[in-house]
Design a protein around this motif. Structure first.
Motif, PDB file in Angstrom:
ATOM      1  N   GLY A   1      -8.833 -17.939 -10.989  1.00  0.00           N
ATOM      2  CA  GLY A   1      -7.665 -17.963 -10.125  1.00  0.00           C
ATOM      3  C   GLY A   1      -6.706 -16.821 -10.350  1.00  0.00           C
ATOM      4  O   GLY A   1      -5.750 -16.657  -9.595  1.00  0.00           O
ATOM      5  N   LEU A   2      -6.917 -16.016 -11.381  1.00  0.00           N
ATOM      6  CA  LEU A   2      -6.047 -14.876 -11.636  1.00  0.00           C
ATOM      7  C   LEU A   2      -6.366 -13.755 -10.652  1.00  0.00           C
ATOM      8  O   LEU A   2      -7.526 -13.429 -10.425  1.00  0.00           O
ATOM      9  CB  LEU A   2      -6.251 -14.378 -13.067  1.00  0.00           C
ATOM     10  N   GLU A   3      -5.335 -13.176 -10.049  1.00  0.00           N
ATOM     11  CA  GLU A   3      -5.510 -12.036  -9.145  1.00  0.00           C
ATOM     12  C   GLU A   3      -4.692 -10.868  -9.668  1.00  0.00           C
ATOM     13  O   GLU A   3      -3.510 -11.028  -9.979  1.00  0.00           O
ATOM     14  CB  GLU A   3      -5.060 -12.389  -7.727  1.00  0.00           C
ATOM     15  N   ILE A   4      -5.325  -9.722  -9.776  1.00  0.00           N
ATOM     16  CA  ILE A   4      -4.653  -8.506 -10.232  1.00  0.00           C
ATOM     17  C   ILE A   4      -4.876  -7.421  -9.190  1.00  0.00           C
ATOM     18  O   ILE A   4      -6.011  -7.129  -8.821  1.00  0.00           O
ATOM     19  CB  ILE A   4      -5.186  -8.054 -11.599  1.00  0.00           C
ATOM     20  N   LYS A   5      -3.791  -6.859  -8.720  1.00  0.00           N
ATOM     21  CA  LYS A   5      -3.878  -5.790  -7.728  1.00  0.00           C
ATOM     22  C   LYS A   5      -3.333  -4.502  -8.325  1.00  0.00           C
ATOM     23  O   LYS A   5      -2.366  -4.510  -9.081  1.00  0.00           O
ATOM     24  CB  LYS A   5      -3.085  -6.168  -6.474  1.00  0.00           C
ATOM     25  N   ASN A   6      -3.993  -3.399  -7.965  1.00  0.00           N
ATOM     26  CA  ASN A   6      -3.578  -2.059  -8.394  1.00  0.00           C
ATOM     27  C   ASN A   6      -3.669  -1.870  -9.907  1.00  0.00           C
ATOM     28  O   ASN A   6      -2.880  -1.116 -10.490  1.00  0.00           O
ATOM     29  CB  ASN A   6      -2.138  -1.753  -7.936  1.00  0.00           C
ATOM     30  N   ALA A   7      -4.610  -2.570 -10.547  1.00  0.00           N
ATOM     31  CA  ALA A   7      -4.738  -2.452 -12.003  1.00  0.00           C
ATOM     32  C   ALA A   7      -5.042  -1.013 -12.415  1.00  0.00           C
ATOM     33  O   ALA A   7      -4.581  -0.547 -13.459  1.00  0.00           O
ATOM     34  CB  ALA A   7      -5.827  -3.385 -12.512  1.00  0.00           C
ATOM     35  N   ASN A   8      -5.813  -0.314 -11.606  1.00  0.00           N
ATOM     36  CA  ASN A   8      -6.166   1.068 -11.943  1.00  0.00           C
ATOM     37  C   ASN A   8      -5.797   2.041 -10.831  1.00  0.00           C
ATOM     38  O   ASN A   8      -6.254   3.176 -10.821  1.00  0.00           O
ATOM     39  CB  ASN A   8      -7.678   1.167 -12.212  1.00  0.00           C
ATOM     40  N   GLY A   9      -4.973   1.567  -9.899  1.00  0.00           N
ATOM     41  CA  GLY A   9      -4.641   2.399  -8.751  1.00  0.00           C
ATOM     42  C   GLY A   9      -3.321   3.116  -8.909  1.00  0.00           C
ATOM     43  O   GLY A   9      -2.624   2.972  -9.928  1.00  0.00           O
ATOM     44  N   PRO A  10      -2.953   3.876  -7.894  1.00  0.00           N
ATOM     45  CA  PRO A  10      -1.705   4.649  -7.976  1.00  0.00           C
ATOM     46  C   PRO A  10      -0.455   3.794  -7.803  1.00  0.00           C
ATOM     47  O   PRO A  10       0.629   4.193  -8.232  1.00  0.00           O
ATOM     48  CB  PRO A  10      -1.848   5.642  -6.817  1.00  0.00           C
ATOM     49  N   GLU A  11      -0.593   2.626  -7.182  1.00  0.00           N
ATOM     50  CA  GLU A  11       0.562   1.764  -6.956  1.00  0.00           C
ATOM     51  C   GLU A  11       0.859   0.918  -8.201  1.00  0.00           C
ATOM     52  O   GLU A  11      -0.028   0.670  -9.015  1.00  0.00           O
ATOM     53  CB  GLU A  11       0.303   0.840  -5.764  1.00  0.00           C
ATOM     54  N   PRO A  12       2.106   0.437  -8.332  1.00  0.00           N
ATOM     55  CA  PRO A  12       2.435  -0.422  -9.488  1.00  0.00           C
ATOM     56  C   PRO A  12       1.571  -1.681  -9.520  1.00  0.00           C
ATOM     57  O   PRO A  12       1.229  -2.244  -8.484  1.00  0.00           O
ATOM     58  CB  PRO A  12       3.910  -0.763  -9.251  1.00  0.00           C
TER      59      PRO A  12
END
Length: 383
Positions: free
Chosen positions: A341-352
């Motif tokens: 159920g954990l969601e992580i966005k932009n973990a390695n992207g340019p956005e925070p």
């Protein structure tokens, strides 16, 4: 010795250099054990209190972290602060708390933050539900001042952000009521101008749609996240004709659910016999109301823990400035083993980075189960 003692006084009494005393006070390992014990004994005897500010300046960086809270009276603040404090307790940093009251005008809120920064005492800021100050915090982060936000009233700002997965939590709560046989399920959301209210409403709608139930506008009454608002909204729903009256209510937070319980009691209605009820948050009092409240548990402790770890990772990272690129926190160690159920966005992207922590459904007596149990939320509702 009289008056306020200094680090020079401690060094003279211990017969060591000021640098050695500093290493002991900062818990550095490269000090002879006997010398360490002698210095600590003198510190205790003399009642010496080291200056956090001075030691931070000596090391070239502040050891204070500012924490912005909307109000110390909000019921979830203690759990969030416990998560923050337990992580900070393992570091050399200290916390400075600031309360930004909702009654302050927007320009006054931002001026409070500006005054905090002007002192140059804090190395970074952790903001809990910052609301109108979010754009200002985003600008701070873009200008290379370490900042992390916990939850918010609008879409995540241009800063690292930690919150709960409201959509999945609401979806699971309503699906549970449907599985219990309810077909007329009302929803009392919080103010729909708030992101969390809209997300919980979205999860409610998705659960109805997946199970082939119509969305009845008569069963949606906006509340205010307060018991009084929940009570007023419940009375409107329970005043509907018998054939349209809900058999279950999903309240957008626990405090509004308390208002629903009061409205039902005034009418002589049995919960859950005549009306099933589910809340959202699982604040500490929800297990003590009667009947005990079924609710969606938000991971408030984990939010605090995760957010402060993210901020510390930014503070402790090597400083290699890149033009136009603010420092980005690392993924917290506490999330190394991804939970269901954990969601992580932009973990390695340019956005925070954005971290959406999983919730869990805590089943108690208010929706028909006499035995409490917790249902981990692992499924993601359909898009």
């Amino acid at each position: 010795m009289s008056g306020k003692h200094t680090i020079d006084d401690i060094a003279r009494l211990a017969g060591v250099s000021k640098a050695t005393v500093s290493r002991v006070l900062n818990h550095k390992p490269d000090v002879d054990p006997n010398t360490r014990q002698r210095i600590l004994r003198i510190v205790e005897e003399q009642g010496f209190v080291p200056s956090i500010t001075a030691s931070g300046l000596a090391g070239g960086r502040s050891r204070l972290i500012g924490v912005l809270v909307p109000s110390f009276t909000w019921p979830f603040i203690p759990d969030v602060m416990r998560g923050i404090a337990e992580v900070i307790g393992q570091t050399q940093y200290e916390l400075v708390l600031y309360s930004i009251n909702d009654r302050l005008r927007e320009n006054n809120r931002t001026s409070v933050i500006d005054r905090i920064l002007a002192t140059k005492l804090t190395a970074g800021l952790l903001a809990i539900f910052p609301g109108m100050t979010s754009p200002h915090l985003g600008r701070l982060f873009q200008h290379d001042f370490p900042t992390v936000v916990i939850d918010d009233q609008a879409l995540p700002p241009d800063t690292p952000w930690v919150g709960a997965n409201n959509i999945t939590g609401a979806y699971t709560a309503v699906s549970h009521l449907i599985k219990l046989g309810h077909r007329r399920i009302a929803h009392i959301p919080g103010p729909l101008k708030l992101l969390c209210s809209r997300e919980r409403y979205q999860g409610y709608c998705q659960a109805l749609e997946e199970h082939g139930l119509p969305l009845d506008p008569d069963l949606l009454i906006e509340g205010d996240f307060q018991p009084k608002g929940g009570r007023l909204s419940a009375n409107k729903l329970l005043n509907l004709p018998a054939e349209k009256r809900p058999t279950a209510i999903f309240a957008g937070n626990d405090q509004m659910a308390y208002g629903v319980l009061a409205a039902a009691e005034e009418r002589g209605m049995r919960v859950p016999g005549d009306l099933a009820l589910v809340g959202f948050d699982d604040i500490s009092t929800s297990i003590h109301v009667r009947p005990a409240l079924t609710t969606v548990r938000q991971p408030f402790y984990k939010m605090g823990q995760c957010a402060i770890e993210m901020l510390l990772s930014a503070l402790d990272a090597p400083r290699y400035p890149i033009a136009g690129k603010p420092f980005t926190p690392f993924l917290p160690a506490s999330l190394a083993n991804h939970e269901d159920g954990l969601e992580i966005k932009n973990a390695n992207g340019p956005e925070p980075i954005r971290v959406y922590l999983p919730t869990s459904l805590v089943v108690r007596a208010s929706c028909g189960s006499p035995y409490p149990f917790t249902v981990p939320i692992t499924a993601t509702p359909p898009k």
